[in-house]
Design a protein around this motif. Structure first.
Motif, short mmCIF file in Angstrom:
data_model
loop_
_atom_site.label_atom_id
_atom_site.label_comp_id
_atom_site.label_asym_id
_atom_site.label_seq_id
_atom_site.Cartn_x
_atom_site.Cartn_y
_atom_site.Cartn_z
N ASN A 10 55.71 53.83 18.86
CA ASN A 10 55.55 55.23 19.28
C ASN A 10 56.59 56.16 18.68
O ASN A 10 56.66 57.32 19.06
CB ASN A 10 55.61 55.32 20.81
CG ASN A 10 54.42 54.67 21.46
OD1 ASN A 10 53.33 54.66 20.90
ND2 ASN A 10 54.61 54.10 22.63
N CYS A 14 53.30 65.55 11.10
CA CYS A 14 52.35 66.08 12.09
C CYS A 14 51.05 65.29 12.09
O CYS A 14 50.48 65.02 13.15
CB CYS A 14 52.08 67.55 11.82
SG CYS A 14 53.48 68.62 12.18
N LEU A 21 51.67 62.09 13.95
CA LEU A 21 51.88 62.38 15.37
C LEU A 21 50.54 62.64 16.06
O LEU A 21 50.27 62.09 17.13
CB LEU A 21 52.81 63.58 15.51
CG LEU A 21 53.41 63.85 16.87
CD1 LEU A 21 54.26 62.68 17.33
CD2 LEU A 21 54.25 65.11 16.82
N ILE A 22 49.70 63.43 15.43
CA ILE A 22 48.37 63.71 15.99
C ILE A 22 47.54 62.43 16.05
O ILE A 22 46.86 62.16 17.04
CB ILE A 22 47.66 64.81 15.17
CG1 ILE A 22 48.37 66.14 15.39
CG2 ILE A 22 46.18 64.90 15.54
CD1 ILE A 22 47.95 67.23 14.43
N LEU A 81 48.56 59.41 16.43
CA LEU A 81 49.04 58.60 17.55
C LEU A 81 48.60 59.16 18.90
O LEU A 81 48.27 58.41 19.82
CB LEU A 81 50.56 58.49 17.52
CG LEU A 81 51.14 57.54 16.49
CD1 LEU A 81 52.66 57.66 16.46
CD2 LEU A 81 50.74 56.11 16.79
N MET A 82 48.60 60.48 19.02
CA MET A 82 48.20 61.09 20.30
C MET A 82 46.71 60.92 20.56
O MET A 82 46.30 60.74 21.71
CB MET A 82 48.60 62.56 20.32
CG MET A 82 50.09 62.76 20.42
SD MET A 82 50.61 64.44 20.79
CE MET A 82 49.97 65.37 19.44
N ILE A 83 45.91 60.99 19.52
CA ILE A 83 44.46 60.83 19.68
C ILE A 83 44.11 59.38 19.98
O ILE A 83 43.21 59.09 20.74
CB ILE A 83 43.72 61.34 18.43
CG1 ILE A 83 43.85 62.85 18.33
CG2 ILE A 83 42.26 60.93 18.45
CD1 ILE A 83 43.29 63.43 17.06
#
Length: 51
Positions: free
Chosen positions: A28, A42, A45-46, A48-50
């Motif tokens: 993470n 970015c 990061l996106i 990983l969040m999705i």
């Protein structure tokens, strides 16, 4: 991990496995080297969040 070239030795001395890449993902944790790497940072990061 990656980071600014100026702290490469510090990262290695602290036990990190330094990689000279625009972005490095370790579970993470997302790291990058410099502001020019922000698009790659970015994007990861996106991703990983999705999930």
């Amino acid at each position: 991990i990656t980071g600014s070239p100026g702290i490469k030795d510090d990262l290695i001395n602290a036990g990190g496995l330094y990689e000279d890449a625009s972005v490095v993902v370790d579970r993470n944790h997302v790291s990058s080297r410099k502001p020019d790497d922000l698009p790659d940072f970015c994007r990861e990061l996106i991703r990983l969040m999705i999930g």
